[in-house]
Design a protein around this motif. Structure first.
Motif, PDB file in Angstrom:
ATOM      1  N   LYS A  58      22.733   0.112  17.215  1.00  0.00           N
ATOM      2  CA  LYS A  58      22.806  -0.728  18.787  1.00  0.00           C
ATOM      3  C   LYS A  58      24.031   0.323  19.310  1.00  0.00           C
ATOM      4  CE  LYS A  58      19.965  -4.304  19.098  1.00  0.00           C
ATOM      5  NZ  LYS A  58      20.281  -4.994  20.285  1.00  0.00           N
ATOM      6  N   ILE A  59      24.572   0.576  20.378  1.00  0.00           N
ATOM      7  CA  ILE A  59      25.290   0.711  21.082  1.00  0.00           C
ATOM      8  C   ILE A  59      25.663   0.454  22.025  1.00  0.00           C
ATOM      9  CG2 ILE A  59      26.035   3.140  22.677  1.00  0.00           C
ATOM     10  CD1 ILE A  59      24.041   4.489  21.009  1.00  0.00           C
ATOM     11  N   ASP A  60      26.989   0.003  22.141  1.00  0.00           N
ATOM     12  CA  ASP A  60      27.777  -0.501  23.186  1.00  0.00           C
ATOM     13  C   ASP A  60      27.530   0.041  24.435  1.00  0.00           C
ATOM     14  OD1 ASP A  60      29.638  -2.775  24.531  1.00  0.00           O
ATOM     15  OD2 ASP A  60      30.787  -0.225  24.822  1.00  0.00           O
ATOM     16  N   PRO A  61      26.744  -1.176  25.431  1.00  0.00           N
ATOM     17  CA  PRO A  61      26.504  -0.558  26.822  1.00  0.00           C
ATOM     18  C   PRO A  61      27.364   0.599  28.034  1.00  0.00           C
ATOM     19  CG  PRO A  61      25.380  -2.473  26.383  1.00  0.00           C
ATOM     20  CD  PRO A  61      27.002  -2.422  25.506  1.00  0.00           C
ATOM     21  N   ALA A  62      28.540   0.172  27.948  1.00  0.00           N
ATOM     22  CA  ALA A  62      29.129   1.168  28.210  1.00  0.00           C
ATOM     23  C   ALA A  62      29.363   2.388  27.392  1.00  0.00           C
ATOM     24  CB  ALA A  62      31.281   0.551  28.296  1.00  0.00           C
ATOM     25  N   ARG A  63      29.417   2.081  25.915  1.00  0.00           N
ATOM     26  CA  ARG A  63      29.920   3.388  25.052  1.00  0.00           C
ATOM     27  C   ARG A  63      28.152   4.486  26.121  1.00  0.00           C
ATOM     28  NH1 ARG A  63      31.266   8.070  23.540  1.00  0.00           N
ATOM     29  NH2 ARG A  63      30.304   8.896  21.646  1.00  0.00           N
ATOM     30  N   GLN A  64      27.335   4.190  26.211  1.00  0.00           N
ATOM     31  CA  GLN A  64      26.192   4.262  25.957  1.00  0.00           C
ATOM     32  C   GLN A  64      25.367   4.992  27.557  1.00  0.00           C
ATOM     33  OE1 GLN A  64      23.101   4.698  24.040  1.00  0.00           O
ATOM     34  NE2 GLN A  64      22.523   6.451  25.675  1.00  0.00           N
ATOM     35  N   ARG A  65      25.893   4.198  28.655  1.00  0.00           N
ATOM     36  CA  ARG A  65      26.349   4.677  29.869  1.00  0.00           C
ATOM     37  C   ARG A  65      27.071   5.796  29.600  1.00  0.00           C
ATOM     38  NH1 ARG A  65      26.793  -0.379  31.026  1.00  0.00           N
ATOM     39  NH2 ARG A  65      28.741  -0.790  31.173  1.00  0.00           N
TER      40      ARG A  65
END
Length: 117
Positions: A58-65
């Motif tokens: 899993k990747i942090d959503p903020a990092r993915q954005r």
């Protein structure tokens, strides 16, 4: 032959000679190295390394954005470059290839999440 090339060839041959192919459960393992090896010992050893769980990927959503925004910028630059090349296409084949590239870039951009605000 150059001495370095001869040495490199000899090392490559020695590396291949130091390998053994072992089969376990339909999988072929290529093992080798400076220590002596044994296919039976390899078969008894448990698999090394941690077991990966889906949560580990899993990747942090903020990092993915941020990653998506960076990718969108790269794709936008490539798209602008391809669109500027289209009027200068030398022939019909190159124009078709450029149009295909433009369509592929647009499809790739559409797959990304909407930009972060």
């Amino acid at each position: 032959m150059r001495p370095r090339l001869v040495i490199a060839c000899l090392l490559a041959v020695a590396a291949v000679a130091a390998q053994a192919n072992c089969r376990r459960g339909g999988v072929e393992w290529i093992v080798g190295g400076p220590a002596p090896f044994d296919c039976e010992t390899l078969a008894r050893k448990p698999a090394a390394g941690p077991v990966m769980t889906p949560a580990a990927h899993k990747i942090d959503p903020a990092r993915q954005r941020l990653l998506d925004d960076e990718r969108r910028g790269i794709l936008a630059r490539e798209l602008a470059e391809e669109e500027s090349r289209l009027p200068r296409a030398a022939d019909a084949d190159s124009a078709l290839r450029i149009r295909d590239n433009i369509a592929a870039l647009k499809r790739e951009m559409a797959r990304l999440a909407p930009p972060a605000r």
